[in-house]
Design a protein around this motif. Structure first.
Motif: not given
Length: 486
Positions: A145-166, A344-350
Motif C-alpha cells: 500500500p504505497r499511497s497509504r504508507w506515503t500518507a502515513a509518512l506525511r501525516e506522521g511527520l507533520a504531527s511530530l512535536p518539534d522537540r521529537d525531531l532532535a 519498510l524496515g519496522v518491527g517490534w519485540a514484546v
C-alpha cells in the motif's frame, strides 16, 4: 524508477582555487572566470553535475561563491555557446545531455575500461525478478500500500512535536509503542503496556536484541525448530547462542523432545513459530502450547515467539499469541516484513517484565516510527491485512487446484495459512537437481535448505506471496513439466 524532474544542483561544491586552472600559463593567476569555467567542467566530467542537472540562477551562484554576478553570467554564456550547458527562456540553465556523456571519464561511464587488460567491463546488471517466483518468505510486492504508507509518512511527520525531531528514542518512540500495543491487543489478544514494547527494524533485529540479552545472562544454547528459518538461527549464533535442533511434526515442535534436549544441553531458551511453523506449515497443537509454557516455568526459561505469518489464517480466525498464556515467560517478535513489505524496515519485540535491555542499537528513524504510528492508528494496516487475506486465500485455492490437476500424485502439506505450502516429490527425485535444471524464470526452494540436523524428505517449499494471480496456472504447468521427466 524514472524521474522526469531536473536535478537541482544548487549545492554542488565548486573549487575556485588558483591551481584549479592552468590556462593562464606559468607565473600568472588564472582569471576568476576561467577558474569558474574549469570548476564547472570538472563537476560535469566527474558526474557531480549529471546530464540535465539544473544549475542555480546566476545571482544565487554568485552570492554562494562570493563573486560578481557578471563572472557567472559570462561563464554560463561561454559554456552555452560551446554546448556544454543548455539555456532556454523561462527555464533553468541545465547540463547538456550529450556533453555530459562525452565529458565523463571512461571509468565513470556505463561501460568501464579495465586498465590492465583494456577490455570493456559492463557494470553489474540489477538482479532480474523471476517471472514465476515460487520462493517462500516474499510478500505480495504488487499490493504494497504505497499511497497509504506515503500518507502515513506525511501525516506522521507533520504531527511530530518539534522537540521529537532532535530527540533519540533508542527503544522506540512512545507513540509507536502504544500503537503497536493496541494493534497486538486487537489482533493477537495480548494485554501489554507500551513500556514493554521495543520498536525494532524487524524480526531479525529483535532476535539480535534478545539473543544478546540472554547471552549476557549466561545462556549459551537456544532450542530451535528443525527445520526452521535459518536467518534467526544465524543471528542467535552470532550473539553467542548455539542452536540446538528439536524435531517438528504435523502438530508443531515436539515438546517432549524439547524437554529432553533442554535437560541434555542445559538450554533454557527456545525459538518457536507456534501460529504457523516455517517451513512445514503446522500450527502448534493446544496441548503442546500448554506443555511448552509449563516447561518454560519449570526450567526458569524463556520462549521467543516468532509471530511469523500469524495474520494470515484462512480456515478460521488467527489464534491468540502464545505470549498471552505466559507474559512473564514469552518474548513476542514481529514486523511488517511479511505482512506488508521488508522495505519498510519496522518491527517490534514484546518483553516480559523482568527482561530489560541495557543497550539497544539505533531504532528505526523517528519519522519511520511516526509513519508506523499513523499507519496503525488510521486502520490502514488492518484494512491491508483484510484485503491480503482474501487475496492469499483465493491464490492458495487456485494453486492447490492446479497442483491437484497436473500432479495429483504428489502430497501437499501445510495448514490453510500464510504464503507457502510444502510439495512432496516423487520417490528418487532430488529437489536440488530439479532446482539446478529449472529455467531462469522459475525460482524454487528445497525443503532441505531449512534443515538443521534431522534428515528431510525431498520436497519443495512453494511460496505464492508474490506470484501474480494470472500466472498461477502457468507456473504450475512449468513446474509439472520440470518434474515430469523424473
Amino acid at each position: 524508477m524514472q524521474n522526469t524532474r531536473p536535478i537541482l544542483a544548487w549545492e554542488t561544491l565548486l573549487d575556485l582555487a588558483p591551481a584549479a586552472a592552468d590556462a593562464a600559463g606559468p607565473g600568472r593567476l588564472p582569471a576568476l572566470r576561467d577558474r569558474l569555467e574549469h570548476a564547472l567542467r570538472e563537476a560535469i566530467a566527474d558526474g557531480r553535475l549529471p546530464a540535465g542537472a539544473a544549475l542555480p540562477p546566476s545571482r544565487v551562484l554568485a552570492d554562494a561563491l562570493g563573486i560578481s554576478r557578471w563572472v557567472v553570467t559570462e561563464t554560463y554564456g561561454r559554456l552555452v555557446a560551446e554546448g556544454v550547458l543548455d539555456a532556454r527562456t523561462g527555464s533553468a540553465t541545465r547540463v547538456s545531455a550529450g556533453w555530459a556523456d562525452a565529458a565523463r571519464p571512461t571509468s565513470a561511464r556505463a561501460v568501464a575500461q579495465d586498465p590492465a587488460a583494456g577490455a570493456a567491463i559492463a557494470p553489474a546488471a540489477p538482479p532480474q525478478h523471476p517471472r514465476f517466483d515460487l520462493r517462500p518468505g516474499i510478500p505480495d510486492l504488487h499490493a504494497v500500500p504505497r499511497s497509504r504508507w506515503t500518507a502515513a509518512l506525511r501525516e506522521g511527520l507533520a504531527s511530530l512535536p518539534d522537540r521529537d525531531l532532535a530527540s533519540a528514542f533508542p527503544f522506540g518512540h512512545p507513540l509507536a509503542a502504544a500503537a503497536v500495543a493496541g494493534y497486538l491487543g486487537r489482533s493477537r489478544l495480548i494485554d501489554v503496556e507500551a513500556a514493554r514494547i521495543v520498536i525494532t527494524h524487524g524480526a531479525t533485529d529483535g532476535m539480535a536484541l534478545i539473543a544478546a540479552a540472554l547471552h549476557e545472562r549466561g545462556h549459551t544454547r537456544l532450542l530451535v525448530e528443525d527445520p526452521s528459518w535459518p536467518r534467526l538461527r544465524e543471528v542467535a549464533r552470532q550473539h553467542g547462542l548455539e542452536p540446538v535442533p528439536v524435531p517438528v511434526d504435523a502438530d508443531g515442535i515436539d515438546t517432549e523432545r524439547l524437554a529432553d534436549e533442554a535437560a541434555r544441553t542445559g538450554a533454557r531458551a527456545a525459538l518457536v513459530t507456534p501460529a504457523h511453523q516455517f517451513p512445514l506449515g503446522a500450527a502448534l497443537h493446544p496441548a503442546r502450547r500448554e506443555r511448552l509454557v509449563s516447561w518454560a516455568r519449570e526450567a526458569d526459561g524463556l520462549i521467543i515467539e516468532d509471530d511469523y505469518d500469524a495474520e494470515f489464517r484462512y480456515d478460521r480466525r488467527p489464534i491468540a499469541a502464545l505470549q498471552r498464556l505466559a507474559p512473564d515467560r514469552v518474548v513476542l517478535i514481529g514486523s511488517l516484513s511479511k505482512s506488508v513489505s521488508p522495505a519498510l524496515g519496522v518491527g517490534w519485540a514484546v518483553l516480559p517484565p523482568w527482561l530489560s535491555l541495557a543497550d539497544a542499537p539505533p531504532a528505526p528513524s523517528t519519522i519511520d516510527q511516526a509513519a508506523l504510528t499513523r499507519f496503525i492508528s488510521s486502520g490502514d494496516l488492518e484494512r491491508h491485512l483484510r484485503r491480503s487475506r482474501v487475496r492469499f486465500r483465493r491464490r492458495r485455492e487456485r494453486l492447490l487446484a492446479a497442483l491437484a490437476e497436473r500432479m495429483p500424485e504428489l502430497p501437499v502439506s501445510g495448514i490453510a495459512a500464510g504464503m507457502h505450502l510444502v510439495l512432496g516429490l516423487p520417490s528418487g527425485v532430488v529437489a536440488a537437481d530439479l532446482i539446478a535444471a529449472a529455467p531462469e524464470d522459475l525460482a524454487l526452494t528445497a525443503l532441505s535448505r531449512y534443515v538443521v540436523a534431522s534428515p528431510a524428505s525431498e520436497a519443495l517449499v512453494i511460496g505464492y506471496g508474490d506470484l501474480d494471480d494470472a500466472l498461477v496456472d502457468e507456473a504450475v504447468a512449468r513446474l509439472a513439466a520440470l518434474i515430469r521427466p523424473h
